[in-house]
Design a protein around this motif. Structure first.
Motif, PDB file in Angstrom:
ATOM      1  N   THR A 137       0.836  -1.198   0.000  1.00  0.00           N
ATOM      2  CA  THR A 137       0.000   0.000   0.000  1.00  0.00           C
ATOM      3  C   THR A 137       0.874   1.252   0.000  1.00  0.00           C
ATOM      4  O   THR A 137       2.038   1.228   0.405  1.00  0.00           O
ATOM      5  CB  THR A 137      -0.897   0.032   1.237  1.00  0.00           C
ATOM      6  N   LYS A 138       0.288   2.348  -0.434  1.00  0.00           N
ATOM      7  CA  LYS A 138       0.994   3.626  -0.383  1.00  0.00           C
ATOM      8  C   LYS A 138       1.372   3.967   1.057  1.00  0.00           C
ATOM      9  O   LYS A 138       2.469   4.472   1.326  1.00  0.00           O
ATOM     10  CB  LYS A 138       0.127   4.731  -0.970  1.00  0.00           C
ATOM     11  N   GLU A 139       0.460   3.666   1.983  1.00  0.00           N
ATOM     12  CA  GLU A 139       0.715   3.971   3.391  1.00  0.00           C
ATOM     13  C   GLU A 139       1.939   3.224   3.899  1.00  0.00           C
ATOM     14  O   GLU A 139       2.759   3.783   4.632  1.00  0.00           O
ATOM     15  CB  GLU A 139      -0.517   3.615   4.236  1.00  0.00           C
ATOM     16  N   ARG A 140       2.076   1.963   3.493  1.00  0.00           N
ATOM     17  CA  ARG A 140       3.235   1.195   3.954  1.00  0.00           C
ATOM     18  C   ARG A 140       4.527   1.756   3.381  1.00  0.00           C
ATOM     19  O   ARG A 140       5.516   1.923   4.090  1.00  0.00           O
ATOM     20  CB  ARG A 140       3.091  -0.276   3.553  1.00  0.00           C
ATOM     21  N   LEU A 141       4.546   2.049   2.091  1.00  0.00           N
ATOM     22  CA  LEU A 141       5.766   2.552   1.467  1.00  0.00           C
ATOM     23  C   LEU A 141       6.167   3.908   2.046  1.00  0.00           C
ATOM     24  O   LEU A 141       7.350   4.145   2.335  1.00  0.00           O
ATOM     25  CB  LEU A 141       5.575   2.664  -0.043  1.00  0.00           C
ATOM     26  N   LEU A 142       5.196   4.786   2.242  1.00  0.00           N
ATOM     27  CA  LEU A 142       5.511   6.083   2.827  1.00  0.00           C
ATOM     28  C   LEU A 142       5.990   5.943   4.268  1.00  0.00           C
ATOM     29  O   LEU A 142       6.865   6.683   4.720  1.00  0.00           O
ATOM     30  CB  LEU A 142       4.288   7.005   2.752  1.00  0.00           C
ATOM     31  N   GLU A 143       5.421   4.975   4.987  1.00  0.00           N
ATOM     32  CA  GLU A 143       5.875   4.758   6.367  1.00  0.00           C
ATOM     33  C   GLU A 143       7.292   4.191   6.398  1.00  0.00           C
ATOM     34  O   GLU A 143       8.081   4.508   7.293  1.00  0.00           O
ATOM     35  CB  GLU A 143       4.913   3.817   7.098  1.00  0.00           C
ATOM     36  N   MET A 144       7.665   3.390   5.410  1.00  0.00           N
ATOM     37  CA  MET A 144       9.044   2.904   5.331  1.00  0.00           C
ATOM     38  C   MET A 144      10.007   4.073   5.139  1.00  0.00           C
ATOM     39  O   MET A 144      11.124   4.064   5.657  1.00  0.00           O
ATOM     40  CB  MET A 144       9.182   1.899   4.186  1.00  0.00           C
ATOM     41  N   TYR A 145       9.573   5.072   4.408  1.00  0.00           N
ATOM     42  CA  TYR A 145      10.383   6.274   4.185  1.00  0.00           C
ATOM     43  C   TYR A 145      10.394   7.180   5.405  1.00  0.00           C
ATOM     44  O   TYR A 145      11.444   7.672   5.832  1.00  0.00           O
ATOM     45  CB  TYR A 145       9.831   7.013   2.970  1.00  0.00           C
ATOM     46  N   ARG A 146       9.236   7.358   6.025  1.00  0.00           N
ATOM     47  CA  ARG A 146       9.119   8.307   7.135  1.00  0.00           C
ATOM     48  C   ARG A 146       9.420   7.692   8.497  1.00  0.00           C
ATOM     49  O   ARG A 146       9.958   8.355   9.380  1.00  0.00           O
ATOM     50  CB  ARG A 146       7.693   8.862   7.169  1.00  0.00           C
ATOM     51  N   ASN A 147       8.996   6.434   8.708  1.00  0.00           N
ATOM     52  CA  ASN A 147       9.120   5.725   9.997  1.00  0.00           C
ATOM     53  C   ASN A 147       8.657   6.604  11.157  1.00  0.00           C
ATOM     54  O   ASN A 147       9.347   6.792  12.153  1.00  0.00           O
ATOM     55  CB  ASN A 147      10.552   5.254  10.240  1.00  0.00           C
ATOM     56  N   GLU A 148       7.455   7.110  11.044  1.00  0.00           N
ATOM     57  CA  GLU A 148       6.919   8.018  12.061  1.00  0.00           C
ATOM     58  C   GLU A 148       6.316   7.308  13.258  1.00  0.00           C
ATOM     59  O   GLU A 148       6.058   7.926  14.289  1.00  0.00           O
ATOM     60  CB  GLU A 148       5.862   8.926  11.425  1.00  0.00           C
ATOM     61  N   THR A 149       6.057   6.003  13.145  1.00  0.00           N
ATOM     62  CA  THR A 149       5.421   5.276  14.244  1.00  0.00           C
ATOM     63  C   THR A 149       6.364   4.255  14.844  1.00  0.00           C
ATOM     64  O   THR A 149       5.963   3.186  15.281  1.00  0.00           O
ATOM     65  CB  THR A 149       4.142   4.571  13.761  1.00  0.00           C
ATOM     66  N   ALA A 150       7.672   4.582  14.857  1.00  0.00           N
ATOM     67  CA  ALA A 150       8.677   3.667  15.409  1.00  0.00           C
ATOM     68  C   ALA A 150       8.524   3.553  16.912  1.00  0.00           C
ATOM     69  O   ALA A 150       7.843   4.332  17.573  1.00  0.00           O
ATOM     70  CB  ALA A 150      10.078   4.169  15.069  1.00  0.00           C
ATOM     71  N   SER A 151       9.219   2.556  17.480  1.00  0.00           N
ATOM     72  CA  SER A 151       9.306   2.366  18.924  1.00  0.00           C
ATOM     73  C   SER A 151       7.921   2.259  19.569  1.00  0.00           C
ATOM     74  O   SER A 151       7.521   3.065  20.410  1.00  0.00           O
ATOM     75  CB  SER A 151      10.101   3.502  19.571  1.00  0.00           C
TER      76      SER A 151
END
Length: 409
Positions: free
Chosen positions: A69-83
């Motif tokens: 999904t677009k959401e997954r790919l963008l999250e791989m780039y941003r990693n805003e919900t880490a930890s």
């Protein structure tokens, strides 16, 4: 190349052979491997760099996962919900728990972008634009044969390439652009910058053995190691990475090894590794003039790797362009090369001339090259002319001490 080898040898000779009266700098004892210890424990650490390289590897691969999904790919780039966040975009669970991100370090160097936030924001956004286009434009046309102005698939020998309407293979544009915007920019324009290495009390702390809280290294030592990590962070043997140079990632390590394997540039990988090792030893010895000399060697040679590969891909694309331009199905190999070349040209913006605070190419020059590649006609790569590829190649080579023929072979 020989000039750089002689420079390293000369520095070593001066530092080891001169007496204290003849050489005002302390002796620099340089190990054969990148191994530095204090009180019997290693002082080298660059986990953040390793994580970002691994994140980038997963992102580039996932851009060809048509179920992503677009959401997954963008999250791989941003990693805003880490930890502890809900999203787990990475296959590697350690990366999902990591607090690093790709985006946070793209176009984020102190020397180039601390006072240039508008361009930094635009560069960060470019990667999101490419990711969005992959999902919105390329994914829906997975099983459609591409044609001028229409995204889809193209054959390339036993492989299939997926292109946007202008012929760009977007995961390759992302991969090769990250070499400059992430790896080279952080290395050359942040961690090897004297403005960063000597900021605040770093030199005084290094002189007096003041270490970071809970760590076995000074901040200056750690900064230099972080630069090292952007090329050797995933090496099989991180202290002796030359054994597998070119095999340990898809980014700077990969293409340093590729360039080194070209007979015209044999030894460039050794130049880079030696400069990192001598520079780190110079920090231990508090020989900051030597440290800065080694930083310049790294800047010049990493910049050359990027420029050489930009030319090589343009020249490879010229060879791969079909003789019959009406045979649309024969463009796959050429578009793959053009897309990788596009990314390396994008990366030229982040190069750094030695003994200078300037890149080899200005933003205007790089933007001009990228525009030329896509404006020989209305359909981008489908219309690109061989004369355009030669013109850009010549302009890149003119800034360096090699020829188009050498880089393109």
């Amino acid at each position: 190349m020989m000039k750089k080898l002689l420079m390293i040898a000369l520095v070593g000779t001066m530092l080891f052979s001169c007496s204290d009266d003849e050489n005002p700098s302390p002796n620099v004892s340089t190990p054969d491997t990148y191994t530095f210890e204090r009180d019997g424990s290693l002082t080298v650490a660059f986990n953040g760099q390793t994580n970002r390289i691994m994140m980038a590897e997963e992102l580039v691969d996932a851009m060809l996962d048509f179920s992503a999904t677009k959401e997954r790919l963008l999250e791989m780039y941003r990693n805003e919900t880490a930890s502890g966040g809900d999203a787990s975009p990475f296959d590697n669970a350690d990366l999902n728990a990591a607090d690093q991100s790709i985006k946070g370090k793209v176009a984020a160097s102190a020397d180039y972008f601390s006072a240039n936030t508008a361009e930094s924001s635009q560069i960060k956004a470019d990667f999101e634009t490419w990711i969005n286009a992959q999902v919105d434009e390329v994914f829906p046309n997975q099983n459609t044969v591409a044609s001028p102005g229409a995204a889809g698939q193209l054959a390339d020998g036993s492989k299939t390439r997926y292109v946007d309407a202008k012929g760009l293979v977007l995961n390759q544009v992302v991969a090769k652009s990250l070499i400059g915007a992430l790896m080279a920019d952080q290395m050359l324009n942040k961690y090897l910058s004297s403005e960063v290495l000597d900021a605040d009390t770093k030199r005084n702390d290094n002189d007096n053995g003041v270490l970071e809280d809970g760590e076995n290294y000074s901040t200056m030592e750690h900064n230099w190691d972080e630069a090292y990590g952007y090329i050797y962070g995933t090496a099989a043997d991180k202290a002796n990475p030359s054994q597998t140079i070119g095999q340990d990632d898809s980014f700077l390590n990969d293409y340093t090894g590729t360039v080194n394997n070209d007979n015209d540039f044999t030894g460039i990988a050794e130049d880079i590794f030696n400069a990192f090792t001598v520079g780190r030893a110079a920090i231990v010895a508090k020989a900051y003039d030597v440290r800065d000399q080694q930083a310049d060697i790294i800047r010049e040679n990493i910049s050359k790797v990027i420029a050489i590969r930009a030319i090589n891909y343009l020249q490879s694309a010229k060879i791969a362009l079909p003789d019959d331009r009406s045979n649309e199905s024969a463009y796959g190999g050429a578009f793959q090369n053009l897309s990788e070349g596009y990314g390396f040209i994008y990366s030229l913006r982040f190069t750094r001339m030695p003994d200078s605070d300037q890149p080899y190419f200005t933003k205007s020059e790089v933007d001009g090259f990228l525009t030329q590649l896509l404006t020989d006609g209305p359909n981008g790569f489908w219309d690109v002319k061989e004369t355009t590829l030669d013109s850009i190649s010549e302009a890149i080579a003119a800034k360096f001490d090699f020829t188009v023929a050498e880089a393109g072979s």
